[in-house]
Scaffold this active site. Structure first.
Site, PDB file in Angstrom:
ATOM      1  CG  HIS A  29     -20.751 -40.309 143.385  1.00 13.11           C
ATOM      2  ND1 HIS A  29     -20.333 -39.571 142.596  1.00 13.11           N
ATOM      3  CD2 HIS A  29     -22.079 -40.673 142.930  1.00 13.11           C
ATOM      4  CE1 HIS A  29     -21.044 -39.722 141.254  1.00 13.11           C
ATOM      5  NE2 HIS A  29     -22.030 -40.717 141.706  1.00 13.11           N
ATOM      6  CD  GLU A  30     -24.672 -42.882 145.056  1.00 12.11           C
ATOM      7  OE1 GLU A  30     -25.778 -42.379 144.503  1.00 12.11           O
ATOM      8  OE2 GLU A  30     -24.006 -43.550 144.068  1.00 12.11           O
ATOM      9  CG  HIS A  33     -26.311 -38.474 142.838  1.00 17.69           C
ATOM     10  ND1 HIS A  33     -26.185 -37.625 141.783  1.00 17.69           N
ATOM     11  CD2 HIS A  33     -25.658 -39.359 142.768  1.00 17.69           C
ATOM     12  CE1 HIS A  33     -25.263 -38.022 140.892  1.00 17.69           C
ATOM     13  NE2 HIS A  33     -24.771 -39.144 141.430  1.00 17.69           N
TER      14      HIS A  33
END
Length: 377
Positions: A29-30, A33
């Protein structure tokens, strides 16, 4: 010694699988980003797996501090201009940046760059899930059975509706049912809701209305859940159990379809809660995820990898909810900015973030209470 053995078994059997699953999902997820933010020219100050004090870390040539932190329950990417790990804009620090630095901050970037960077986290979760499901389908295929009824349980909803052995499900509410799992999946998600079914009987289509009854079932680990049941069973002679093998392209399609089914199931469950057909007691928090991780780990590595994909879809979907502090809340702010031509005022954003924090905390408390009640109730 027995206490130490029990503690060791708990750590190895529950905590370690939980941390492995959670870390994999949060990292991707990170990473979404981070990679899209870097592609958009936004500078990342820190990439942390976990929260709290740093245990180990290093700084790369771009000035990003990569951290493994003490509390392994999540993680974050902090971009230039962020006030905190939730990417709330720090307008004070942004104003102090030079024009060149501001251009490389999250708050100072173009609207589309900000939106792409924020959306990349949940998107990475969906990509991870599709990749994992696709790999599992490519390696092992799928066991299927024809949607043919072998037995009808007496007194069941199916018996009341007139379903008979030998009937073949054709569609449910317009959705084609190619396998018995299709029937099971649709029915289980729609307790108390009338369904329009088309069955093939002696070469002719028969239309029936049937309402699955909400029933409590128990899995192999003793976990209970409410699902819809109509009371039909298949077997080898009727269902023709077999394993389907997929090529790379077909496996990718099945992986995407499996991910979408989890999204649809989640949406139906939330809708059933508001409609009163299902209870919110099945919502789980970190304790529940840890418990399930330990249970699934006993089934082997493949089952644990499958759980990573399921949880990845759930985390991606959760983060898209339009709640301030979550990615979906940021995207709502950006949508308003795109429609009005200017960002929301600082006070409105601050109030929204406070509301979002309170709402997230309440959801966490509620989910944790469900977890505790499930264990000790």
């Amino acid at each position: 010694m027995d206490i130490l053995t029990s503690i060791g078994s708990f750590l190895i059997g529950t905590i370690v699988p939980f941390l492995l699953v959670l870390t994999a999902v949060v990292f991707f997820h990170e990473l979404g980003h981070y990679l899209v933010g870097r592609w958009c020219g936004i500078r990342a100050l820190a990439f942390s797996v976990g929260f709290g004090p740093e245990l180990i870390g290093w700084t790369d040539k771009r000035g990003t501090r990569w951290r493994l932190s003490a509390v392994p329950l999540g993680g974050y990417v902090r971009f230039l201009g962020d006030e905190n790990a939730a990417s709330a804009p720090d307008t004070g620090s942004i104003a102090e940046l030079s024009p060149e630095e501001r251009r490389h901050s999250l708050g100072g970037a173009d609207l589309w760059r900000r939106a792409a960077t924020v959306a990349a986290g949940p998107l990475a979760n969906f990509v991870l899930a599709i990749a994992v499901f696709s790999a599992l389908f490519l390696m092992d295929g799928r066991m299927v059975a024809d949607p043919v009824v072998a037995r009808v349980q007496p007194g069941s909803a199916a018996a009341a509706a007139g379903i008979a052995p030998g009937d073949r499900f054709v569609s449910i509410d317009g959705a084609r049912t190619a396998t018995f799992d299709d029937v099971r999946r649709i029915v289980s998600q729609r307790p108390g809701e009338r369904l329009d079914m088309v069955l093939s009987r002696d070469g002719h289509d028969v239309s029936l209305d049937i309402t699955p009854r909400s029933s409590e079932i128990t899995d192999r680990f003793g976990n209970t859940m409410q699902v819809g049941l109509i009371g039909v069973v298949t077997d080898q002679s009727a269902g023709n159990f077999r394993r389907i093998r997929y090529g790379p392209v077909e496996a990718l399609g099945q992986g995407a379809l499996e991910s979408w089914r989890i999204v649809a199931h989640t949406g139906l469950y939330i809708g059933n809660i508001f409609a009163g057909r299902q209870s919110a007691d099945e919502l789980g928090g970190p304790i529940r995820v840890a418990q399930v991780s330990g249970q699934v780990a006993t089934l082997g590595v493949v089952a644990l990898i499958h759980l990573v994909a399921v949880l990845s879809v759930s985390i991606g979907l959760l983060n898209l909810m339009p709640i301030p502090m979550l990615d979906g809340g940021h995207l709502v702010f950006y949508a308003i900015e795109g429609a009005t031509g200017r960002p929301l005022g600082e006070r409105i954003q601050e109030a929204a973030f406070r509301f979002g924090l309170a709402l997230v905390l309440m959801l966490m408390v509620f989910a944790t209470w469900n977890d505790v009640s499930r264990i000790f109730g």
